[in-house]
Design a protein around this motif. Sequence first.
Motif, PDB file in Angstrom:
ATOM      1  N   LYS A  81       0.818  -1.208   0.000  1.00 46.88           N
ATOM      2  CA  LYS A  81       0.000   0.000   0.000  1.00 46.88           C
ATOM      3  C   LYS A  81       0.857   1.266   0.000  1.00 46.88           C
ATOM      4  N   GLU A  82       2.043   1.178   0.614  1.00 50.58           N
ATOM      5  CA  GLU A  82       2.932   2.336   0.617  1.00 50.58           C
ATOM      6  C   GLU A  82       3.438   2.674  -0.785  1.00 50.58           C
ATOM      7  N   GLU A  84       1.539   2.581  -3.447  1.00 47.06           N
ATOM      8  CA  GLU A  84       0.417   3.051  -4.259  1.00 47.06           C
ATOM      9  C   GLU A  84       0.415   4.571  -4.318  1.00 47.06           C
ATOM     10  N   GLN A  85       0.340   5.105  -5.558  1.00 46.64           N
ATOM     11  CA  GLN A  85       0.331   6.554  -5.764  1.00 46.64           C
ATOM     12  C   GLN A  85      -0.652   6.892  -6.885  1.00 46.64           C
ATOM     13  N   ASP A  86      -1.699   7.641  -6.559  1.00 46.54           N
ATOM     14  CA  ASP A  86      -2.669   8.125  -7.553  1.00 46.54           C
ATOM     15  C   ASP A  86      -3.246   6.992  -8.391  1.00 46.54           C
ATOM     16  N   HIS A  88      -1.982   4.138  -9.100  1.00 44.37           N
ATOM     17  CA  HIS A  88      -0.965   3.278  -9.705  1.00 44.37           C
ATOM     18  C   HIS A  88      -0.027   2.769  -8.617  1.00 44.37           C
ATOM     19  N   TYR A  89       0.786   1.784  -8.993  1.00 38.70           N
ATOM     20  CA  TYR A  89       1.719   1.180  -8.045  1.00 38.70           C
ATOM     21  C   TYR A  89       3.134   1.402  -8.556  1.00 38.70           C
ATOM     22  N   VAL A  90       3.933   2.107  -7.751  1.00 38.74           N
ATOM     23  CA  VAL A  90       5.295   2.472  -8.129  1.00 38.74           C
ATOM     24  C   VAL A  90       6.280   1.680  -7.281  1.00 38.74           C
ATOM     25  N   SER A  92       9.263   0.921  -5.228  1.00 45.49           N
ATOM     26  CA  SER A  92      10.121   1.818  -4.437  1.00 45.49           C
ATOM     27  C   SER A  92      11.599   1.532  -4.632  1.00 45.49           C
TER      28      SER A  92
END
Length: 336
Positions: A81-82, A84-86, A88-90, A92
């Motif tokens: 979940k950390e 997840e951005q807008d 989408h999944y980036v 890290s």
Amino acid sequence: MDVMEAMIVTFALKFLGLQETSSEGTPQVDMARENGVDEKRHILHTIAERFLDEEANMTEQLMEEILSETEDMETEELGLKEMEQDGHYVCSFCGMIYTSMGWLKRHLGQKHGFTFHNKNDRRNIPEELTGNVKIVFLMACLILHDTSNAYSLGDGNRVLRNAKFECLIHATSGHTKYRLWLWRTLAYEKAILSEKQAYEYKWNCAVNMRGGLSHNIPNDNLVEITVHKIKDRIRAAGANLTYNAARTLALSIDTSADIVHNMQQQANSRVKGRSRSDSKATDISEMCNMLKKSSFFDNSVRLSGFRGFKSPSKASISRIKDWLSKQKARAHMEMY
């Protein structure tokens, strides 16, 4: 309920090494009779732990294994979940962007060496538990008996506590409707309702129609009884029935019942019907004798009608976790 209680009593006699319901107890049972409430509770807790360890194979090691597996999945979910951005999944680690969590998990596994729980995993539990369906059935009977007693006393805490175990049983047996209803019951009390509403929701789970102790019934049963009475009144109206007449009958059903009850009390008349003694000891004792003569509690006898009976201990924790996550997402859209 009488048959279920007889089965529980029969197994308890077998487990404690007693011959009859009137037999002298073991040293533990005798101590429970002589000591106070706290000592009785401790002794019964010890007997229950011995049952889980010896008969149900629900050992402390198994409980720790389930807890560890659950904590690992919680850590995995928080880590994903950390990223997840807008919407989408980036990643890290390398900055790659994906549209779904599944693709991100695949990327983490292939490129960065992450390992995730397999949905088809099964813990190394002795096969005696799944083979002896009688023990699994008995555990379900104990939960049902405790839940019925909780409703009769209006104990909302026990009702909701047992709902967690019942939800797990329905998850392993594939009863989705009951599992979903139980989960939503817990969700209303734990998260959706306000503190005041949750308190009322929990402690107004039963109603008393007779007065006295342990005469409560679940609200669902009261609705069924009321609907049955309304249908009887509507049938009695016959051809004279109109919408307004049916509405009046429905609104006055409780008042009419109170008037009839008061008239019966004043006239010292009895309602026709069968009555039975509150004591069920004689019936249960007879059924216990019949069960002991049968081969039901013989471990060497397998019951073909219970082939699909699965132990909750064999449930896949990852599948349950995925189902709960989906229900949380649905609840966010449908229940708020």
